[in-house]
Write a protein that holds these residues in place. Structure first.
Motif, mmCIF file in Angstrom:
data_model
loop_
_atom_site.group_PDB
_atom_site.id
_atom_site.type_symbol
_atom_site.label_atom_id
_atom_site.label_comp_id
_atom_site.label_asym_id
_atom_site.label_seq_id
_atom_site.Cartn_x
_atom_site.Cartn_y
_atom_site.Cartn_z
ATOM 1 N N PHE A 314 15.947 10.079 0.625
ATOM 2 C CA PHE A 314 15.415 8.805 0.072
ATOM 3 C C PHE A 314 14.106 9.376 -0.754
ATOM 4 N N ALA A 315 13.784 10.514 -0.739
ATOM 5 C CA ALA A 315 12.539 11.083 -1.474
ATOM 6 C C ALA A 315 11.508 10.247 -0.847
ATOM 7 N N GLU A 316 10.477 10.021 -1.878
ATOM 8 C CA GLU A 316 9.204 9.504 -1.475
ATOM 9 C C GLU A 316 9.066 7.872 -1.929
ATOM 10 N N PHE A 317 10.413 7.122 -2.020
ATOM 11 C CA PHE A 317 10.518 5.900 -2.456
ATOM 12 C C PHE A 317 10.829 4.595 -1.494
ATOM 13 N N GLN A 318 10.734 5.124 -0.059
ATOM 14 C CA GLN A 318 10.908 4.371 1.184
ATOM 15 C C GLN A 318 9.752 4.586 2.084
ATOM 16 N N PRO A 319 8.290 4.232 1.807
ATOM 17 C CA PRO A 319 7.269 4.606 2.343
ATOM 18 C C PRO A 319 7.197 3.686 3.667
ATOM 19 N N LEU A 320 6.532 4.231 4.520
ATOM 20 C CA LEU A 320 6.153 3.251 5.812
ATOM 21 C C LEU A 320 4.755 2.918 5.719
ATOM 22 N N ASP A 321 3.791 3.766 4.831
ATOM 23 C CA ASP A 321 2.549 3.376 4.620
ATOM 24 C C ASP A 321 2.268 3.979 2.998
ATOM 25 N N SER A 322 1.753 2.870 2.183
ATOM 26 C CA SER A 322 1.654 3.289 0.893
ATOM 27 C C SER A 322 0.342 3.769 0.505
ATOM 28 N N ALA A 323 -0.863 3.967 1.658
ATOM 29 C CA ALA A 323 -2.128 4.407 1.177
ATOM 30 C C ALA A 323 -1.942 5.616 0.961
ATOM 31 N N PRO A 324 -2.946 6.213 -0.110
ATOM 32 C CA PRO A 324 -3.084 7.338 -0.441
ATOM 33 C C PRO A 324 -3.883 8.197 0.238
ATOM 34 N N ASN A 325 -3.696 8.637 1.577
ATOM 35 C CA ASN A 325 -4.544 9.582 2.299
ATOM 36 C C ASN A 325 -3.483 10.425 3.152
ATOM 37 N N GLU A 326 -4.307 11.181 3.966
ATOM 38 C CA GLU A 326 -3.336 12.274 4.715
ATOM 39 C C GLU A 326 -2.658 11.811 5.847
ATOM 40 N N ASP A 327 -3.091 10.592 6.389
ATOM 41 C CA ASP A 327 -2.539 9.946 7.652
ATOM 42 C C ASP A 327 -1.013 9.220 7.069
ATOM 43 N N ALA A 328 -1.330 8.649 5.921
ATOM 44 C CA ALA A 328 -0.054 7.743 5.497
ATOM 45 C C ALA A 328 0.937 8.883 4.997
ATOM 46 N N TYR A 329 0.273 9.902 4.373
ATOM 47 C CA TYR A 329 1.306 11.109 4.122
ATOM 48 C C TYR A 329 2.347 11.666 5.257
ATOM 49 N N LYS A 330 1.419 11.900 6.227
ATOM 50 C CA LYS A 330 2.126 12.448 7.312
ATOM 51 C C LYS A 330 2.948 11.351 7.844
ATOM 52 N N ARG A 331 2.847 10.081 8.025
ATOM 53 C CA ARG A 331 3.679 9.220 8.328
ATOM 54 C C ARG A 331 5.033 8.982 7.572
ATOM 55 N N ASN A 332 4.573 9.110 6.346
ATOM 56 C CA ASN A 332 5.771 9.041 5.536
ATOM 57 C C ASN A 332 7.077 10.352 5.329
ATOM 58 N N ARG A 333 6.117 11.333 5.565
ATOM 59 C CA ARG A 333 7.013 12.438 5.947
ATOM 60 C C ARG A 333 7.936 12.580 7.079
ATOM 61 N N ARG A 334 9.397 12.052 7.168
ATOM 62 C CA ARG A 334 9.748 11.739 8.413
ATOM 63 C C ARG A 334 11.428 12.113 8.260
ATOM 64 N N ILE A 335 12.149 12.161 9.612
ATOM 65 C CA ILE A 335 13.584 12.048 9.369
ATOM 66 C C ILE A 335 14.002 10.740 10.402
ATOM 67 N N GLU A 336 14.879 10.078 9.804
ATOM 68 C CA GLU A 336 15.175 8.594 10.575
ATOM 69 C C GLU A 336 16.743 8.988 11.111
ATOM 70 N N LEU A 337 16.979 8.545 12.384
ATOM 71 C CA LEU A 337 18.297 8.315 12.875
ATOM 72 C C LEU A 337 18.705 6.882 13.085
ATOM 73 N N LYS A 338 19.887 6.465 12.429
ATOM 74 C CA LYS A 338 20.147 5.224 12.711
ATOM 75 C C LYS A 338 21.771 5.183 13.060
ATOM 76 N N LEU A 339 22.110 4.481 14.113
ATOM 77 C CA LEU A 339 23.620 4.452 14.691
ATOM 78 C C LEU A 339 24.008 3.186 13.866
ATOM 79 N N THR A 340 25.202 3.205 13.014
ATOM 80 C CA THR A 340 25.464 2.047 12.177
ATOM 81 C C THR A 340 27.017 2.042 12.130
ATOM 82 N N GLU A 341 27.361 1.160 11.170
ATOM 83 C CA GLU A 341 28.734 1.343 10.990
ATOM 84 C C GLU A 341 29.248 2.061 9.733
ATOM 85 N N ARG A 342 30.742 2.629 9.851
ATOM 86 C CA ARG A 342 30.686 3.311 8.468
ATOM 87 C C ARG A 342 30.867 2.652 7.355
#
Length: 342
Positions: A314-342
């Motif tokens: 998803f690159a940078e286009f689904q941020p959790l925090d849109s603030a331009p600071n280091e804490d927001a950057y750290k929150r947005n750099r992530r791996i998400e796991l979701k159990l869903t239907e095919r």
């Protein structure tokens, strides 16, 4: 002393009277010239005024002549129209005269042929009678065909009514099957939700209460630093250890969930908003996708069925925090796991 002044006055020349005479003469000349100029100006203005009046009169006469010329032109056009109409009427009258003359001559010639035409008409009448007899026979045949078509139409209407009745019954069955399918799907969703809850509970117990692993809605969120170095997509030993625990839970889950439930674990890669342009990755799209693929490939190597895994970037286009600071950057750099239907 007085005697000295008298001597000086007698011996000196007095210029003043001559200067006064010259100045008076100059003033009189100027006054005379101004008088002449004013007189000339007066006569010129009178002459110009007279010429303006004459010019206005000439313009008025020209306007009158133009009006008269327009009236003459209109009269000439009206006369031309009348002449054209008279000529057209004369031509029409001559044509009508010729037509009447021709009719008269034709009638005179037709008197001799009347007898022959009468015999021809009798013959035509006989043939018409024969044609009428044949037409009556054809009409009878057509009536019989129409009766047969009406019987066929009645049979088709009966068949259509029967088909509509069967269609209504089929629609009722389809609606019933749709309801059953919706119930079955709802049951499958409930089953998947139950297994998802069990899976999340087990993961929560396995992973513990780590600050870099959070649950957001129906997803497990891992900070990228758990698995990767900055700007890299190669799994770190610490990340492999966490994925070992996850793989064990996934393999057990695959054994528990019925095979007819089409579930998958979606691995989503996310980056922060800062652009990247390294020899390995030209954009955040490539980096986020490569990280998700690395996680999926490692889980497959541990025995997780490949058909149960999906990698997405998803690159940078689904941020959790849109603030331009280091804490927001750290929150947005992530791996998400979701159990869903095919």
């Amino acid at each position: 002393m007085a005697l000295a002044r008298a001597r000086r006055s007698e011996s000196g020349f007095n210029y003043w009277p001559g200067f006064v005479d010259a100045l008076s003469t100059l003033v009189l000349s100027i006054v005379f010239l101004l008088s002449v100029f004013l007189v000339v100006q007066f006569f010129l203005s009178q002459e110009v005024t007279g010429k303006d009046k004459a010019l206005e009169q000439l313009n008025a006469k020209i306007a009158q002549l133009n009006d008269l010329l327009s009236l003459e032109k209109l009269g000439k056009l009206a006369l031309d129209d009348q002449v054209s109409q008279l000529r057209a009427g004369l031509a029409a009258a001559e044509g009508e005269r010729d037509r009447v003359k021709g009719l008269y001559e034709g009638l005179a010639g037709a008197g001799g042929d009347a007898q022959g035409r009468a015999s021809e008409l009798n013959k035509a009448l006989e043939s018409e009678k024969a044609v009428s007899s044949r037409a009556l026979a054809q009409i009878e045949v057509l009536n019989q065909q129409i009766s047969a078509l009406r019987r066929q139409l009645a049979a088709l209407e009966e068949a259509l009514e029967a088909s509509e009745k069967r269609d209504k019954e089929s629609q009722g069955r389809i609606a019933d099957l749709g309801q059953r399918l919706n119930v079955a799907l709802a049951q499958r969703v409930q089953e998947l939700s139950r297994y998802r809850s069990e899976f999340f509970g087990r993961l929560r117990a396995i992973l513990g209460n780590r600050p870099d692993i959070r649950i957001v809605g129906d997803r497990f969120v891992f900070q990228s630093e758990v698995f990767f170095d900055t700007g890299q997509a190669l799994l770190l030993p610490e990340g492999r250890a966490e994925l070992d625990k996850l793989a064990t839970a996934l393999i057990d889950l695959d054994k528990q969930i019925p095979s007819e439930i089409g579930w998958v674990l979606r691995v989503d890669g996310h980056t922060d908003m800062r652009p990247i342009n390294s020899p390995l990755f030209k954009s955040n799209w490539e980096l986020s996708s490569a990280r998700a693929i690395s996680v999926v490939q490692y889980l497959v190597s541990l025995g997780v069925p490949a058909q149960r895994l999906v990698a997405a970037g998803f690159a940078e286009f689904q941020p959790l925090d849109s603030a331009p600071n280091e804490d927001a950057y750290k929150r947005n750099r992530r791996i998400e796991l979701k159990l869903t239907e095919r």
